[in-house]
Design a protein around this motif. Sequence first.
Motif: not given
Length: 591
Positions: A357-376
């Motif tokens: 009955l038809g197709p479906v498409y979806r793109q995964a949004v990928v990005k670089e992980k930022a560094g962890t702040p000190r207060y975290i």
Amino acid sequence: MIVGLKGKYFHAYFSETKMKLGFLLGCLGLFTFSRCSASERCDDWGVDTMKLIQVYDGEPARIKCPLFQDLLKHNYSTAHSAGLTLMWYWTGQGKDLEEPVNIRLPNNRITKDKETLWFRPAVLNDSGNYTCMLRNTTFCSRVAFPLEVLQKDANSCVSQAMKPEVVEFPLEHVVVLKCPDTDDFYPVNVTPAVSWYMNCNPGEFYERIPKGLNLTFIKVRPFYEGNYTCIVTYEDNGKLYNLTRTSEVKVIGPPEDEKPPSMTAPSDQVIYEFAAGEEMQLPCEVFFPFVKNSRMDVSWAVDGRNPEDSVDSKVSVTTSEVLQLGGAKTIKKNLIIKQITMEDLKRNYTCSARNSLGPVYRQAVVKEKAGTPRYITELACGLGATLFLVVCLIIVYHVYWLEMVLFYRAHFGTDETIGDGKEYDVYVSYARNAEEEEFVLVTLRGVLENDFGYKLCIFDRDSLPGGIITDETLRFITKSRRLLVVISPNYVLKGTQALLELKAGLENMASQGNIRIILVQYKAIKNTERVKELKLAQSVLSVIKWKGDKSKKPNSRFWKELHVAMPVKKISPATKYSNTCIELNTTQMSF
């Protein structure tokens, strides 16, 4: 002279006759050779294992020649009119020799009717490969197919080796299941008896109405899936025959619910973050509604290319499927890339799914992980320490909660016995036999009265003679703060008065709420179904279990749990050992 002429004439005539006879014999030989050669050429289609026929031992069966169904364009009547003859051969199971089918058995057990071979009935020795051959002097064609005669499994209406016909019924629809392959087995004027079974279990079918060869489903539900067997019984020529037919019913989604697939992951609202060197896992989860005769395809594309075709060992795809109601399916495909690089984070990752009955498409949004702040990091350490402390406190409380409750009651608890108008702390209900009387009068009474200072009421010890048992029991219970029930098998079997006490306590607790019930399991009861009051009490109240010698120690868990369940009461040293239900008269029985 005449004799000489006659001899010459006879010799000439004999030579001419000899030549004619030789010519005739030659022609006959040539004709016979051409005929034999033509008959020896036969189109052999081999053994068609897809045409496996399975029948039950002792039941009528029929096999039709596949030549007229699949391989030839003409039917039997046309072939017969053209001078073609149909012959049957068979090779017994485990044998190599092919021989003609014997249709001259006693009682006409095996007969031919046009392109059909009948067995009335089939027996185990009939198993083997059956060949039907259609031929004349210029044409020959043959095909073989297997026949398997099975015995039913023990204590079953079918054999697990029999492959049932699969039928698909749409959910929530009204459908009719027909008993298959019964036409022409019995005379037209005969009405057979039909019995229906589900998974070989007889009985009434809720929302399913059996009527003759039809089983009507008023509404198809998921739990109606299973094997449905109809056994048809009829009489023919003075003999009774059975036909056993089985259909495997599968419940599928209704046609009105047929839709294209829907994708739940990857999502537009989710950003997948990874650092270089990590393992990337991207999920693709797709729900496929049931669509009849439709494929269900899910695939990943990395920059437009299928990663499953890649020779790169660090790229892999895992697939899992979850079947759901009505033939629907959820397919999960995870794209895994080990030790990703910055270039991998810049690629295009697209998941696609398709049905008819038809197709479906979806793109995964990928990005670089930022560094962890000190207060975290500091916050995480603080939360971890707090969580560790809470877990330790929970463990300490879980292990020593009885001691903590008893300590709090002893120093800060409010005396429950002040101003409540009750005369006794606890009324003891138990089965009246020697073993449990000793447990109650010696063990329980000794600790609760002498060590804990509670005031016990034990009917057989403390009631005055001459009273009505029912009235005395109810009066004691209403004047007690707790009802202590000693549970044991004898309590169920011999506890007539004890069950009266339990029932009175439950009614008092439910209606007035001024008495609480304590359940002490002296011995385990395997079946509490016979006493609904006891079953009810065990379902809503906790049970304190007596574990024999392990529970006899004064500091055991049994006495701590029992002490917590007893009323909070301030015990003065002067009265600690003098509390009883009533002062015993010298006329009472001494235990």
